[in-house]
Write an enzyme that holds these catalytic residues in place. Sequence first.
Site, PDB file in Angstrom:
ATOM      1  N   TYR A 157     -25.798   2.513 -28.373  1.00  0.00           N
ATOM      2  CA  TYR A 157     -25.730   1.056 -28.348  1.00  0.00           C
ATOM      3  C   TYR A 157     -26.495   0.489 -29.546  1.00  0.00           C
ATOM      4  CZ  TYR A 157     -23.980   1.956 -23.722  1.00  0.00           C
ATOM      5  OH  TYR A 157     -23.241   2.428 -22.678  1.00  0.00           O
ATOM      6  N   HIS A 207     -24.020  -4.460 -25.224  1.00  0.00           N
ATOM      7  CA  HIS A 207     -25.312  -4.113 -24.626  1.00  0.00           C
ATOM      8  C   HIS A 207     -26.378  -5.148 -24.993  1.00  0.00           C
ATOM      9  CE1 HIS A 207     -27.512  -0.916 -22.437  1.00  0.00           C
ATOM     10  NE2 HIS A 207     -26.297  -0.512 -22.155  1.00  0.00           N
TER      11      HIS A 207
END
Length: 399
Positions: A157, A207
């Site tokens: 992420y 995210h």
Amino acid sequence: MPITIKDVKTIITQPGKSQLIIVKVITSEPGLYGLGCATYKQRFHAVHTAIEKHIKPFVLGRDVSRIEEMWQMAMVNGYWRNGPVMNNAISGIDQALWDIKGKLAGMPVYQLLGGKVREGAHVYVHCDGRSPEQVVDNIRAFQQQGIRYFRVQLGIYGGISEEMVKPENAPAGAYFDPKAYMRDTLNLLAHIRAELGDEIELLHDVHERLTPIDAVQFAKDCEPFKLFFLEDVLPPEQTAWFRNIRQQCATPLAMGELFNNPHEWQPLIANRQIDFIRMHISQMGGLTPARNVAAFANMFGVRTAWHGPSDTSPVGHTVNIHLDMWAPNFGIQEWYRPKPLDYDIFPGLPEVRNGYLYLNDQPGLGIDINEELAAKYPPKDEVIDWTQARLPDGTPARP
Ligand code: MG
């Protein structure tokens, strides 16, 4: 004489990356028990204590048939509520009581919800790589297994940011560069569409790594790639910005894995500001509130995409799929690709065949636990590194 809760056992096991917490509710009826997921891997000791010291004394001797009453009372019994530790503890009992009710009825849990509307649940798999070429190779390998939905990421992420200039004395941390991440991800999406065409379904998880205005721009920039959904483009603290994104593009939006409190999901659904609601079901308090949210979301045209990574236990995954089979507004199910050991510890764990998840149609949840085998994989203590996210200048960031 009602059947009552005779004992509550907390089982913690770590066969893979995640410390899994399973609650076993043992009843006054010999041989009758239920299983529930209470997995909050990052704080498993706290959940363990909450179950053993607070929830267990509260539920012992109660009638197993009264799931709704137990859930309502458990949520307010500690007066302060909607936190992740207690929600998970309550979920463990709640899901186990649904399992018990199904076993008593001789029916799978989806039957108790209203019955099936589909035979299998579409899954997506997480698909990353160090380069766009590698991601495409990985998608092709999953396509061989029948998978049709891919959540594509470059690296972890926040992307791969090797060229970053950090200040002197920069502290340790999981650094990322939001601007590089956005550029690289748009390149990745363009590369995948060029290589594999428009037919495959693509998802992407931000995210919560962007500032709100960058999130607006990024959602717009993703629009030409026609994502199945863009996930967590904002952090839970900034959800009012979804209105701005909605006004500017038609990129489908998914949100919810960090939500604990009804005030977090209610306005997003009621104002039609997201397209997929994807709570972590143990984190929101179990199957009972998830069923209610699915029905509520259905009224507003919002679909479900329950959180299903490896830090949901196999019992929790099974609960997700019972909801998927029943909910008319089911969208997609995240799936974590369990290992053979997971199937040995959790007999009955659902399987994917040709891109669909299937249940085994046993009464209750249809999943069990081999406690002897689970005990061979005790949980390990750790200080978590990946959540110590930092911007290039060292500023703490959302992970
Ligand atoms: Mg996510």
